[in-house]
Scaffold this active site. Structure first.
Site, short mmCIF file in Angstrom:
data_model
loop_
_atom_site.label_atom_id
_atom_site.label_comp_id
_atom_site.label_asym_id
_atom_site.label_seq_id
_atom_site.Cartn_x
_atom_site.Cartn_y
_atom_site.Cartn_z
N THR A 28 0.73 -1.34 0.04
CA THR A 28 0.11 0.02 -0.10
C THR A 28 0.88 1.32 -0.06
OG1 THR A 28 -1.68 -1.24 1.29
CG2 THR A 28 -1.92 1.36 1.39
N GLY A 29 0.53 2.32 -0.81
CA GLY A 29 0.91 3.44 -0.69
C GLY A 29 1.54 4.16 -2.03
N SER A 30 1.99 5.16 -2.01
CA SER A 30 2.19 5.81 -3.23
C SER A 30 3.31 5.47 -4.16
CB SER A 30 2.64 7.32 -2.98
OG SER A 30 3.95 7.54 -2.30
N GLY A 82 6.17 -0.71 -0.11
CA GLY A 82 7.06 0.40 0.20
C GLY A 82 7.36 0.53 1.64
N ALA A 83 8.07 1.43 2.31
CA ALA A 83 8.38 1.62 3.56
C ALA A 83 8.28 2.87 3.95
CB ALA A 83 9.97 0.82 3.84
N ASP A 84 8.31 3.24 5.19
CA ASP A 84 8.48 4.60 5.75
C ASP A 84 10.30 4.86 6.13
OD1 ASP A 84 5.94 5.75 5.55
OD2 ASP A 84 5.56 4.13 7.01
N GLY A 97 0.63 4.81 5.75
CA GLY A 97 -0.76 4.70 5.29
C GLY A 97 -1.65 4.00 5.90
N GLU A 103 -0.55 -5.27 5.93
CA GLU A 103 0.59 -5.46 5.06
C GLU A 103 1.52 -6.59 5.92
OE1 GLU A 103 1.08 -0.81 3.76
OE2 GLU A 103 2.08 -1.39 5.66
N LYS A 121 14.32 6.95 2.32
CA LYS A 121 13.84 6.10 3.54
C LYS A 121 14.76 5.19 4.14
CE LYS A 121 9.65 7.05 1.95
NZ LYS A 121 8.58 6.32 1.46
C1 5RP Z 1 1.45 2.32 4.25
C2 5RP Z 1 2.82 2.04 4.34
C3 5RP Z 1 3.76 2.47 3.02
O1 5RP Z 1 4.41 1.50 2.42
C4 5RP Z 1 4.75 3.72 3.54
O2 5RP Z 1 3.78 4.56 4.37
C5 5RP Z 1 5.38 4.22 2.34
O3 5RP Z 1 4.45 4.98 1.65
P1 5RP Z 1 5.07 5.61 0.42
O4 5RP Z 1 5.20 4.64 -0.71
O5 5RP Z 1 3.71 6.47 -0.04
O6 5RP Z 1 5.84 6.69 0.50
O7 5RP Z 1 3.33 1.47 5.18
O8 5RP Z 1 0.87 1.50 5.64
#
Ligand code: 5RP
Length: 229
Positions: A28-30, A82-84, A97, A103, A121
């Site tokens: 999930t995420g951009s 993805g990851a933060d 997200g 996830e 990141k």
């Molecule tokens: C959603 C997540 C996303 O993978 C994380 O927030 C990264 O998001 P983005 O790709 O928008 O930077 O863990 O729960």
């Protein structure tokens, strides 16, 4: 390159990890949105996907990619998300997200976790990004106090002025001020707190590979698998 262009680049690069004839786990995420859009171009090679959120399910469906329930399929070859934040061992903070619980469930069902992320990141130690924790609402304030005892400041995530409600009907705390030097131990400990649904440290379900988007192109980082279960 902009951050979004870096995300698009790794989203496309992740197609190399999709195995023909295999259902793919989708995060999930951009960044993942770019992956889903790229996946649409090869959708005839796969039976479909298992999704980690209502948002990703809707995007997959718009592209005509079949979405399977976790319980209807066995082990997945790969999970792409993805990851933060991601550290040097492939441990991550996730949940920006609000989709962290699903996830982690889909990641646990996959043999390999391919993390796709822009270079911002990559961190030496997890914790600068506020740590998301999905909680049962009635336990939220006690969990806030438990984090305070560890030196963390937890706040309830809001959306349009009201507590954000996750796909699972629960709330999210975002915890600032932590430096998570032992992600495996931290994840195990916090997961034991009553009322915690999921902590957004992914150490037991760490990345196997990270495709990191940099100005020089996609850098591939490989990590040793977790033995932590
Ligand atoms: C959603 C997540 C996303 O993978 C994380 O927030 C990264 O998001 P983005 O790709 O928008 O930077 O863990 O729960």
């Amino acid at each position: 390159m902009t951050q979004d262009e870096l995300k698009a680049m790794v989203g496309r690069a992740a197609l190399d990890y999709v195995e023909a004839g295999q259902i793919v786990g989708v995060g999930t995420g951009s960044t993942v949105n770019h992956f889903i859009d790229a996946l649409a171009g090869i959708k005839d090679r796969i039976p479909g996907a298992v999704s980690s959120s209502e948002a990703s399910t809707a995007r997959l469906a718009r592209h005509g990619i079949a979405v399977f329930d976790c319980n209807a399929v066995g082990e997945l070859a790969v999970y792409i998300d993805g990851a933060d934040e991601i550290d040097g061992a492939g441990c991550m903070i996730k949940g920006g997200g609000a989709a962290l619980t699903r996830e982690k469930i889909v990641a646990a069902q996959a043999r390999r976790f391919v993390c796709i992320a822009d270079a911002s990141k990559r961190v030496p130690v997890l914790g600068h990004f506020p740590l998301p924790v999905e909680v049962i609402p009635m336990a939220a304030q006690r969990i806030v106090r438990q984090f305070a005892a560890l030196g963390g400041q937890a706040t309830l995530r809001l959306q349009d002025g009201a507590p954000l409600v996750t796909d699972n009907g629960q709330h999210i705390l975002d915890v600032r001020g932590l430096a998570i030097a032992d992600p495996l131990g931290f994840e195990s400990a916090v997961n034991q707190w009553p009322g915690v649904v999921t902590v957004g440290v992914f150490a037991h379900q760490r990345a196997s590979v990270c495709l990191l988007g940099t100005a020089d192109g996609v850098q591939t980082l490989r990590f040793t698998p977790s033995t932590g279960g």
